[in-house]
Design a protein around this motif. Structure first.
Motif, PDB file in Angstrom:
ATOM      1  N   VAL A 169     -15.867  -2.933   6.819  1.00 28.34           N
ATOM      2  CA  VAL A 169     -16.590  -3.948   7.673  1.00 28.34           C
ATOM      3  C   VAL A 169     -17.195  -2.986   8.965  1.00 28.34           C
ATOM      4  O   VAL A 169     -17.097  -2.116   8.989  1.00 28.34           O
ATOM      5  CB  VAL A 169     -15.546  -4.849   8.376  1.00 28.34           C
ATOM      6  N   THR A 170     -18.120  -3.884   9.617  1.00 29.40           N
ATOM      7  CA  THR A 170     -18.461  -3.529  10.855  1.00 29.40           C
ATOM      8  C   THR A 170     -17.560  -3.579  11.854  1.00 29.40           C
ATOM      9  O   THR A 170     -17.405  -4.546  12.032  1.00 29.40           O
ATOM     10  CB  THR A 170     -20.111  -4.162  11.163  1.00 29.40           C
ATOM     11  N   LEU A 171     -17.145  -2.176  12.333  1.00 26.80           N
ATOM     12  CA  LEU A 171     -15.992  -2.272  13.354  1.00 26.80           C
ATOM     13  C   LEU A 171     -16.371  -1.627  14.751  1.00 26.80           C
ATOM     14  O   LEU A 171     -16.859  -0.616  14.471  1.00 26.80           O
ATOM     15  CB  LEU A 171     -14.818  -1.452  12.628  1.00 26.80           C
ATOM     16  N   THR A 172     -16.041  -2.145  15.812  1.00 26.96           N
ATOM     17  CA  THR A 172     -16.208  -1.425  16.969  1.00 26.96           C
ATOM     18  C   THR A 172     -14.976  -0.628  17.113  1.00 26.96           C
ATOM     19  O   THR A 172     -14.014  -0.934  17.209  1.00 26.96           O
ATOM     20  CB  THR A 172     -16.513  -2.403  18.110  1.00 26.96           C
ATOM     21  N   THR A 173     -15.412   0.851  17.074  1.00 28.08           N
ATOM     22  CA  THR A 173     -14.157   1.931  17.073  1.00 28.08           C
ATOM     23  C   THR A 173     -14.487   2.899  18.073  1.00 28.08           C
ATOM     24  O   THR A 173     -15.499   3.297  18.393  1.00 28.08           O
ATOM     25  CB  THR A 173     -13.646   2.385  15.833  1.00 28.08           C
ATOM     26  N   ARG A 174     -13.386   3.414  18.438  1.00 25.63           N
ATOM     27  CA  ARG A 174     -13.630   4.989  19.376  1.00 25.63           C
ATOM     28  C   ARG A 174     -13.334   6.064  18.160  1.00 25.63           C
ATOM     29  O   ARG A 174     -13.205   7.063  18.838  1.00 25.63           O
ATOM     30  CB  ARG A 174     -12.305   4.673  20.503  1.00 25.63           C
ATOM     31  N   ALA A 175     -12.930   6.027  17.222  1.00 21.65           N
ATOM     32  CA  ALA A 175     -12.879   7.174  16.520  1.00 21.65           C
ATOM     33  C   ALA A 175     -14.214   7.786  16.322  1.00 21.65           C
ATOM     34  O   ALA A 175     -15.246   7.402  16.162  1.00 21.65           O
ATOM     35  CB  ALA A 175     -12.522   6.739  14.853  1.00 21.65           C
ATOM     36  N   PRO A 176     -14.067   9.293  16.397  1.00 20.32           N
ATOM     37  CA  PRO A 176     -15.323  10.090  16.310  1.00 20.32           C
ATOM     38  C   PRO A 176     -15.691  10.197  14.939  1.00 20.32           C
ATOM     39  O   PRO A 176     -14.880  10.005  14.064  1.00 20.32           O
ATOM     40  CB  PRO A 176     -14.802  11.313  17.060  1.00 20.32           C
ATOM     41  N   VAL A 177     -16.799  10.502  14.852  1.00 21.67           N
ATOM     42  CA  VAL A 177     -17.606  11.065  13.556  1.00 21.67           C
ATOM     43  C   VAL A 177     -17.202  12.457  13.066  1.00 21.67           C
ATOM     44  O   VAL A 177     -17.189  13.304  14.103  1.00 21.67           O
ATOM     45  CB  VAL A 177     -19.163  11.094  13.746  1.00 21.67           C
ATOM     46  N   PRO A 178     -16.684  12.601  12.111  1.00 20.56           N
ATOM     47  CA  PRO A 178     -16.305  14.040  11.538  1.00 20.56           C
ATOM     48  C   PRO A 178     -17.259  15.063  11.892  1.00 20.56           C
ATOM     49  O   PRO A 178     -18.472  15.049  11.421  1.00 20.56           O
ATOM     50  CB  PRO A 178     -16.126  14.006  10.181  1.00 20.56           C
ATOM     51  N   GLY A 179     -16.939  16.107  12.890  1.00 20.25           N
ATOM     52  CA  GLY A 179     -17.779  17.501  12.997  1.00 20.25           C
ATOM     53  C   GLY A 179     -18.401  17.081  14.063  1.00 20.25           C
ATOM     54  O   GLY A 179     -19.152  18.117  14.130  1.00 20.25           O
ATOM     55  N   LYS A 180     -18.402  15.951  14.783  1.00 21.59           N
ATOM     56  CA  LYS A 180     -19.406  15.537  15.868  1.00 21.59           C
ATOM     57  C   LYS A 180     -18.539  15.713  17.248  1.00 21.59           C
ATOM     58  O   LYS A 180     -17.476  15.254  17.111  1.00 21.59           O
ATOM     59  CB  LYS A 180     -20.192  14.342  15.692  1.00 21.59           C
ATOM     60  N   ASP A 181     -19.268  16.309  18.124  1.00 25.18           N
ATOM     61  CA  ASP A 181     -18.395  16.326  19.500  1.00 25.18           C
ATOM     62  C   ASP A 181     -18.956  15.179  20.480  1.00 25.18           C
ATOM     63  O   ASP A 181     -20.038  14.967  20.910  1.00 25.18           O
ATOM     64  CB  ASP A 181     -18.985  17.715  20.087  1.00 25.18           C
ATOM     65  N   ILE A 182     -18.259  14.001  20.241  1.00 27.36           N
ATOM     66  CA  ILE A 182     -18.623  12.794  20.916  1.00 27.36           C
ATOM     67  C   ILE A 182     -17.576  12.337  22.016  1.00 27.36           C
ATOM     68  O   ILE A 182     -16.384  12.372  21.756  1.00 27.36           O
ATOM     69  CB  ILE A 182     -18.575  11.519  19.818  1.00 27.36           C
ATOM     70  N   LYS A 183     -18.027  12.228  22.831  1.00 26.44           N
ATOM     71  CA  LYS A 183     -17.285  11.667  24.174  1.00 26.44           C
ATOM     72  C   LYS A 183     -16.512  10.429  23.915  1.00 26.44           C
ATOM     73  O   LYS A 183     -17.385   9.559  23.630  1.00 26.44           O
ATOM     74  CB  LYS A 183     -18.030  11.789  25.508  1.00 26.44           C
TER      75      LYS A 183
END
Length: 260
Positions: free
Chosen positions: A144-158
């Motif tokens: 589903v389309t989910l609003t999440t705080r999980a980071p993308v693998p390998g990405k340095d996301i704040k």
């Protein structure tokens, strides 16, 4: 099966320790040692729309429509990969269905969930296993389309407390924190699942012998759940599934092909 760990002296020690060290942190926090918490996972099991041609005999339980594609009639299960969502998902007669657990002895309607086993590789695995064991229906996660705080693998996301929308996401959409007693916390991670096959007998644990799986139209299932916290979990899952069906309809037209 019982899912409450015994309270131990180690747990009492951990509670006092967590309180004493919490003030040293920049943010308030609680330290829970292993006797103090129980990790669980479950899912809201959906039967996605299979088109208007399918027929599902029904009866009434407490004034609600009970759909008899159950243990007693598994051949009624339709697992077509084509979803007819030509009508407004919010209208009465919404073809979405949710499977509930009817606890016959306690006279309760519940969602499928259970404890993570030792060495189990992920919470998603736990959720799918417990759903299969308690309902008897093979299943898989629904993207589903989910609003999440999980980071993308390998990405340095704040980290952003507001999260960001991610399509085709199968992360937990909610967590229930149940404070059973001091030093006894139950963490339940919730996923969304879809039935993929016919009922399989013999999946229940001995302590679950009074469980029966029942299919209901989605809004009726939410209403029938015994506990309000379960109703809120199911409402949120239903919202996400309806939004996903609408999104797919916009992308592909009135007939939506489920991801298989």
């Amino acid at each position: 099966m019982s899912d409450q760990p015994p309270h131990s002296s180690a747990a009492s020690t951990a509670s006092s320790y967590s309180a004493s060290v919490g003030s040293a942190s920049k943010f308030p926090y609680t330290l829970l040692l292993s006797p103090e918490f129980l990790v669980c996972a479950g899912s809201i099991l959906f039967k996605l729309p299979a088109g208007p041609s399918s027929t599902r005999p029904s009866t009434t339980v407490n004034g609600l429509t009970r759909l008899w594609s159950l243990r007693t009639s598994p051949n009624n299960l339709n697992t077509s990969t084509v979803l007819d969502v030509s009508s407004d998902d919010e209208e009465p007669g919404d073809p979405l269905q949710i499977c509930l657990i009817h606890h016959l002895r306690k006279k309760e309607y519940l969602l499928s969930k259970g404890r993570k086993d030792l060495f189990e590789d992920s919470l998603l695995t736990t959720a799918m296993r417990e759903t299969y064991e308690e309902t008897g229906y093979p299943c898989k996660p629904v993207p589903v389309t989910l609003t999440t705080r999980a980071p993308v693998p390998g990405k340095d996301i704040k980290d952003n407390p507001a999260g960001r929308p991610v399509h085709d996401c199968i992360e937990p959409f909610a967590i229930t924190i149940r404070n059973v007693a001091p030093g006894n916390v139950k963490l339940i991670h919730w996923f969304i699942s879809e039935v993929t096959g016919e009922f399989q007998p013999g999946t229940l644990m001995p302590s679950e012998s009074s469980f029966r799986s029942c299919w209901f139209e989605a809004d009726e299932a939410v209403q029938l759940l015994t506990y309000e916290h379960d109703r809120e979990v199911a409402r949120q899952a239903l919202r996400l599934v309806r939004e996903e069906l609408k999104r797919r309809r916009k992308l592909t037209g009135n007939v939506v092909t489920a991801k298989r």
